[in-house]
Design an enzyme around this catalytic site. Structure first.
Site, PDB file in Angstrom:
ATOM      1  N   GLY A 171       5.113   4.085  -9.039  1.00 15.44           N
ATOM      2  CA  GLY A 171       5.910   2.857  -9.171  1.00 15.44           C
ATOM      3  C   GLY A 171       5.009   1.634  -9.126  1.00 15.44           C
ATOM      4  N   HIS A 172       4.142   1.581  -8.122  1.00 19.67           N
ATOM      5  CA  HIS A 172       3.187   0.467  -8.014  1.00 19.67           C
ATOM      6  C   HIS A 172       2.276   0.436  -9.254  1.00 19.67           C
ATOM      7  CE1 HIS A 172       3.829   1.413  -3.578  1.00 19.67           C
ATOM      8  NE2 HIS A 172       4.146   0.136  -3.627  1.00 19.67           N
ATOM      9  N   HIS A 179       2.007   4.527  -5.222  1.00 18.66           N
ATOM     10  CA  HIS A 179       2.527   5.635  -6.024  1.00 18.66           C
ATOM     11  C   HIS A 179       2.676   5.135  -7.457  1.00 18.66           C
ATOM     12  CE1 HIS A 179       6.242   3.413  -5.575  1.00 18.66           C
ATOM     13  NE2 HIS A 179       6.191   3.554  -4.248  1.00 18.66           N
ATOM     14  N   GLN A 228      14.853  -8.601  -3.383  1.00 16.21           N
ATOM     15  CA  GLN A 228      13.564  -9.258  -3.119  1.00 16.21           C
ATOM     16  C   GLN A 228      13.123 -10.059  -4.350  1.00 16.21           C
ATOM     17  OE1 GLN A 228      10.211  -7.245  -1.046  1.00 16.21           O
ATOM     18  NE2 GLN A 228       9.383  -6.956  -3.085  1.00 16.21           N
ATOM     19  N   ASP A 253      13.232  -3.201  -5.575  1.00 16.87           N
ATOM     20  CA  ASP A 253      13.616  -4.165  -4.527  1.00 16.87           C
ATOM     21  C   ASP A 253      14.247  -5.373  -5.229  1.00 16.87           C
ATOM     22  OD1 ASP A 253      12.161  -2.968  -1.994  1.00 16.87           O
ATOM     23  OD2 ASP A 253      10.790  -2.801  -3.674  1.00 16.87           O
ATOM     24  N   GLY A 298       0.807  -1.214   0.000  1.00 15.03           N
ATOM     25  CA  GLY A 298       0.000   0.000   0.000  1.00 15.03           C
ATOM     26  C   GLY A 298       0.839   1.262   0.000  1.00 15.03           C
ATOM     27  N   ALA A 299       0.195   2.402   0.355  1.00 14.83           N
ATOM     28  CA  ALA A 299       0.803   3.731   0.197  1.00 14.83           C
ATOM     29  C   ALA A 299       1.283   3.841  -1.257  1.00 14.83           C
ATOM     30  CB  ALA A 299       1.929   3.968   1.197  1.00 14.83           C
TER      31      ALA A 299
HETATM   32  P1  AMP Z   1       5.980  -2.329  -1.688  1.00 17.28           P
HETATM   33  O1  AMP Z   1       4.596  -1.807  -1.554  1.00 17.28           O
HETATM   34  O2  AMP Z   1       7.031  -1.333  -1.302  1.00 17.28           O
HETATM   35  O3  AMP Z   1       6.157  -3.676  -1.074  1.00 17.28           O
HETATM   36  O4  AMP Z   1       6.209  -2.528  -3.237  1.00 17.28           O
HETATM   37  C1  AMP Z   1       5.358  -3.355  -4.000  1.00 17.28           C
HETATM   38  C2  AMP Z   1       5.989  -3.596  -5.345  1.00 17.28           C
HETATM   39  O5  AMP Z   1       6.167  -2.342  -6.022  1.00 17.28           O
HETATM   40  C3  AMP Z   1       7.381  -4.238  -5.228  1.00 17.28           C
HETATM   41  O6  AMP Z   1       7.524  -5.228  -6.234  1.00 17.28           O
HETATM   42  C4  AMP Z   1       8.298  -3.072  -5.452  1.00 17.28           C
HETATM   43  O7  AMP Z   1       9.567  -3.425  -5.957  1.00 17.28           O
HETATM   44  C5  AMP Z   1       7.518  -2.249  -6.452  1.00 17.28           C
HETATM   45  N1  AMP Z   1       7.967  -0.857  -6.431  1.00 17.28           N
HETATM   46  C6  AMP Z   1       8.138  -0.087  -5.323  1.00 17.28           C
HETATM   47  N2  AMP Z   1       8.631   1.118  -5.678  1.00 17.28           N
HETATM   48  C7  AMP Z   1       8.779   1.099  -7.019  1.00 17.28           C
HETATM   49  C8  AMP Z   1       9.262   2.044  -7.978  1.00 17.28           C
HETATM   50  N3  AMP Z   1       9.698   3.246  -7.618  1.00 17.28           N
HETATM   51  N4  AMP Z   1       9.252   1.687  -9.284  1.00 17.28           N
HETATM   52  C9  AMP Z   1       8.816   0.447  -9.655  1.00 17.28           C
HETATM   53  N5  AMP Z   1       8.360  -0.478  -8.805  1.00 17.28           N
HETATM   54  C10 AMP Z   1       8.343  -0.167  -7.503  1.00 17.28           C
END
Ligand code: AMP
Length: 287
Positions: A36-37, A34, A155, A152, A31-32
């Site tokens: 990227g997600h 942006h 990951q 990540d 969540g949260a």
């Molecule tokens: P998180 O919510 O931080 O666990 O991220 C969920 C997914 O979004 C993970 O696969 C992250 O690698 C990906 N993610 C987070 N930030 C970005 C970004 N800036 N650009 C692309 N993918 C992202």
């Protein structure tokens, strides 16, 4: 978009998609949200008939209670973003739905060292928690394709290994890092940066971009490039560097030299204003 909080309701939704012959793409998040997600959601929608997103702040992957407690949870804004996106279903489980026996991390896999360096040195047990929750989520969603971000990268490497060890029938695809205009990698944690820390944070990506250019230009040992870059970050007031490293993107083992056949992952982790940030770039003949 439908919003499902129970595994049983998700299973029914998935079953309906399967009956109509739809391929399923899955984007797990905490969540949260942006851009990227959302780039992962767009990629899934491009390649699959149905896109499922999960929002689950997984307690077993946090090493610090404070980080878990402070993790932003702007659910209304997230739902609005997803409703306006190509997401077909949001899976929003509560902790007991995922961990009926309690949220305890149980290391189950030998990741062949992929989990040991980089983040692994500073966040012990983190990748056991990540792989554990991704396995559970994959069992719930049963997607054809799992979309993860390069942001990540370690990951991604660990999850790919878990999928291989478990022989799960899912294709794991990695998507590029989406950045702010000044180069800062988008992250849910960025909202916690104060103005001063936010200004300084661009030094991380700038360091990585500059190193990538230097590596591709010359043949000096990587150490000769990394040492001054590390020293510069360490000398920056307000930045507490954890690591700046160059590793083989396949094995995540440190590398000394770049050659045309190798893809290097340059990665950094640092604390700024009480917030821990990570970033990376790939160095190859094409990147
Ligand atoms: P998180 O919510 O931080 O666990 O991220 C969920 C997914 O979004 C993970 O696969 C992250 O690698 C990906 N993610 C987070 N930030 C970005 C970004 N800036 N650009 C692309 N993918 C992202």
């Amino acid at each position: 978009m439908v919003c499902l909080t129970q595994k049983a309701a998700l299973a029914e939704f998935v079953e309906r998609q399967r009956k109509r012959g739809a391929s399923i793409g899955f984007v797990p998040t905490m969540g949260a949200l942006h851009q990227g997600h959302l780039s992962l959601v767009d990629r899934s929608a491009l390649e699959c008939d149905c896109t499922i997103v999960s929002i689950f702040v997984n307690p077993t992957q946090f090493n610090q209670v404070e980080d878990l407690v402070l993790y932003p949870r702007p659910l209304e804004a997230d739902m609005a973003l997803l409703s306006a996106s190509a997401c077909d279903a949001l899976f929003l489980p509560a902790v007991p739905e995922i961990y009926p026996g309690g949220a305890v991390v149980r290391p189950q896999w030998d990741f062949g060292g992929l989990d040991k360096g980089l983040e692994g040195q500073f966040r012990p047990g983190h990748f056991d928690g990540v792989a554990q929750v991704v396995k559970i989520l994959l069992e719930c969603v049963q997607p054809d394709v799992l979309y993860l971000g390069q942001k990540d990268f370690q990951q991604y490497a660990v999850v790919r290994k878990m999928v291989e060890l478990e022989q799960l029938p899912v294709d794991v695809r990695v998507c590029p890092i989406i950045r702010e205009p000044d180069g800062l990698a988008m992250s849910s944690r960025n909202v916690r940066l104060g103005a001063e820390a936010r200004e300084k944070a661009k030094a991380l990506s700038q360091t990585l971009f500059a190193l990538r250019e230097q590596i591709k230009r010359g043949s000096s040992p990587l150490q000769d490039l990394l040492d001054p870059a590390r020293a510069a970050l360490e000398a920056s007031p307000g930045i507490a560097l954890e690591y700046l490293e160059a590793v083989d993107a396949e094995t995540l083992e440190p590398v000394q030299e770049w050659n045309q056949t190798l893809t290097i992952l340059l990665c950094v982790a640092a604390w700024l204003g009480g917030v821990r940030l990570i970033d990376n770039v790939l160095v190859s003949t094409t990147a």
